[in-house]
Design a protein around this motif. Structure first.
Motif, short mmCIF file in Angstrom:
data_model
loop_
_atom_site.label_atom_id
_atom_site.label_comp_id
_atom_site.label_asym_id
_atom_site.label_seq_id
_atom_site.Cartn_x
_atom_site.Cartn_y
_atom_site.Cartn_z
N CYS A 22 -29.57 31.47 -22.50
CA CYS A 22 -28.35 32.50 -22.99
C CYS A 22 -26.94 31.71 -22.43
CB CYS A 22 -28.63 33.60 -22.58
SG CYS A 22 -28.64 34.20 -20.76
N MET A 23 -26.98 31.23 -21.27
CA MET A 23 -25.95 30.71 -20.56
C MET A 23 -25.35 29.69 -21.33
SD MET A 23 -24.63 32.80 -18.38
CE MET A 23 -23.30 31.87 -17.93
N SER A 24 -26.41 28.68 -21.77
CA SER A 24 -25.88 27.72 -22.81
C SER A 24 -25.21 27.97 -24.12
CB SER A 24 -27.15 26.60 -23.00
OG SER A 24 -27.68 26.07 -21.91
N HIS A 25 -25.88 29.06 -24.50
CA HIS A 25 -25.14 29.51 -25.84
C HIS A 25 -23.58 30.05 -25.38
CE1 HIS A 25 -24.60 31.82 -29.55
NE2 HIS A 25 -24.43 32.72 -28.74
N SER A 26 -23.67 30.93 -24.44
CA SER A 26 -22.45 31.33 -24.04
C SER A 26 -21.09 30.16 -23.87
CB SER A 26 -22.27 32.09 -22.68
OG SER A 26 -23.17 33.08 -22.81
N ILE A 27 -21.55 29.09 -22.91
CA ILE A 27 -20.85 28.10 -22.87
C ILE A 27 -20.38 27.27 -24.25
CG2 ILE A 27 -20.49 25.65 -21.92
CD1 ILE A 27 -19.87 28.13 -20.00
N VAL A 65 -28.94 23.06 -16.93
CA VAL A 65 -28.24 23.36 -18.11
C VAL A 65 -27.93 25.07 -18.09
CG1 VAL A 65 -29.83 22.28 -19.53
CG2 VAL A 65 -30.39 24.70 -19.26
N PRO A 66 -26.63 25.11 -18.52
CA PRO A 66 -25.93 23.91 -19.42
C PRO A 66 -25.18 22.87 -18.28
CG PRO A 66 -24.47 25.92 -19.33
CD PRO A 66 -25.82 26.17 -18.46
N ALA A 67 -25.19 21.57 -18.69
CA ALA A 67 -24.45 20.72 -18.00
C ALA A 67 -23.32 20.11 -18.97
CB ALA A 67 -25.31 19.41 -17.75
N VAL A 68 -22.20 20.20 -18.38
CA VAL A 68 -21.02 19.92 -19.56
C VAL A 68 -20.31 18.67 -19.10
CG1 VAL A 68 -18.43 20.83 -20.08
CG2 VAL A 68 -20.62 22.44 -19.92
N PHE A 69 -19.97 17.84 -19.83
CA PHE A 69 -19.25 16.69 -19.56
C PHE A 69 -17.92 16.82 -20.37
CE2 PHE A 69 -23.24 15.79 -18.33
CZ PHE A 69 -23.39 14.61 -17.31
N ILE A 70 -16.91 16.18 -20.02
CA ILE A 70 -15.48 16.34 -20.54
C ILE A 70 -15.00 15.03 -20.54
CG2 ILE A 70 -13.17 17.24 -20.99
CD1 ILE A 70 -14.34 19.81 -20.27
N ARG A 73 -16.96 12.52 -18.02
CA ARG A 73 -16.91 12.77 -16.61
C ARG A 73 -17.75 14.41 -16.55
NH1 ARG A 73 -11.61 11.38 -13.37
NH2 ARG A 73 -13.20 10.72 -11.91
N PHE A 74 -18.64 14.47 -15.84
CA PHE A 74 -19.54 15.63 -15.32
C PHE A 74 -18.57 16.53 -14.77
CE2 PHE A 74 -22.27 17.85 -12.20
CZ PHE A 74 -22.85 18.81 -13.15
N VAL A 75 -18.33 17.80 -15.43
CA VAL A 75 -17.84 18.90 -14.94
C VAL A 75 -18.37 19.86 -14.07
CG1 VAL A 75 -16.38 20.86 -16.02
CG2 VAL A 75 -16.06 18.60 -16.97
N GLY A 76 -19.67 20.17 -14.68
CA GLY A 76 -20.50 20.94 -13.81
C GLY A 76 -21.38 21.82 -14.97
N SER A 77 -21.85 23.01 -14.20
CA SER A 77 -22.83 23.94 -14.78
C SER A 77 -21.91 25.15 -15.55
CB SER A 77 -23.71 24.42 -13.90
OG SER A 77 -23.11 25.37 -12.85
N ALA A 78 -22.39 26.07 -15.94
CA ALA A 78 -21.82 27.21 -16.66
C ALA A 78 -20.89 27.86 -15.57
CB ALA A 78 -22.69 28.30 -16.90
N ARG A 79 -21.31 27.95 -14.21
CA ARG A 79 -20.33 28.60 -13.27
C ARG A 79 -18.93 27.88 -13.04
NH1 ARG A 79 -23.16 29.98 -7.80
NH2 ARG A 79 -24.40 28.17 -8.92
N ASP A 80 -19.21 26.50 -13.04
CA ASP A 80 -17.72 25.67 -12.94
C ASP A 80 -17.07 25.68 -14.12
OD1 ASP A 80 -19.00 24.27 -10.45
OD2 ASP A 80 -20.51 23.45 -11.70
N VAL A 81 -17.67 25.73 -15.35
CA VAL A 81 -16.99 25.74 -16.63
C VAL A 81 -16.07 27.06 -16.64
CG1 VAL A 81 -16.92 25.96 -19.19
CG2 VAL A 81 -18.24 24.14 -17.68
N LEU A 82 -16.82 28.15 -16.33
CA LEU A 82 -16.10 29.53 -16.41
C LEU A 82 -15.21 29.72 -15.28
CD1 LEU A 82 -19.36 31.78 -16.94
CD2 LEU A 82 -17.47 31.16 -18.66
N SER A 83 -15.29 28.98 -14.15
CA SER A 83 -14.22 28.82 -13.29
C SER A 83 -12.94 28.15 -13.72
CB SER A 83 -14.73 28.31 -11.68
OG SER A 83 -15.44 29.22 -11.05
N LEU A 84 -13.06 27.04 -14.13
CA LEU A 84 -12.14 26.23 -14.87
C LEU A 84 -11.30 27.02 -16.04
CD1 LEU A 84 -13.99 22.60 -15.40
CD2 LEU A 84 -11.90 23.42 -13.60
N HIS A 85 -12.05 27.58 -16.91
CA HIS A 85 -11.54 28.58 -17.91
C HIS A 85 -10.76 29.83 -17.17
CE1 HIS A 85 -10.93 30.42 -21.65
NE2 HIS A 85 -11.70 31.53 -21.35
#
Length: 102
Positions: A22-27, A65-70, A73-85
């Motif tokens: 479900c976190m992958s879906h959210s990201i 998962v989710p593992a995000v690259f932008i 470069r590796f950005v992080g997991s859902a927690r990291d992406v949500l913090s950046l957002h």
């Protein structure tokens, strides 16, 4: 590890997911809402998914998962992406990587 790096560099935004997460879906939804069209790699539907999951663990993905690259470069997991957002920097990272245009 090479497969993960190769896939992560093929598009401006890349998300490694599992189809049942479900976190992958959210990201993914967040990226779509921001106007990005990320490459999605569902590990549970890929023949080499277990191998890629181990490679993601060596990068520090926990959970994997989710593992995000932008921009490759590796950005992080859902927690990291949500913090950046939340701090407003995710959108700028996507712009800098040409994943979205403004």
């Amino acid at each position: 590890m090479d497969r993960v790096r190769e896939l992560a560099s093929m598009k401006a935004a890349v998300i490694f997911t599992k189809s049942t997460c479900c976190m992958s879906h959210s990201i993914k939804t967040l990226f779509y809402d921001l106007g990005a069209s990320p490459a999605i790699h569902e590990l549970d539907r890929d023949d080499r998914g277990k191998e890629m999951e181990r490679a993601l663990q060596t990068l520090g993905c926990n959970p994997t998962v989710p593992a995000v690259f932008i921009g490759g470069r590796f950005v992080g997991s859902a927690r990291d992406v949500l913090s950046l957002h939340l701090d407003g920097s995710l959108k700028q990272k996507l712009i800098d990587a040409n994943a979205i245009w403004f």
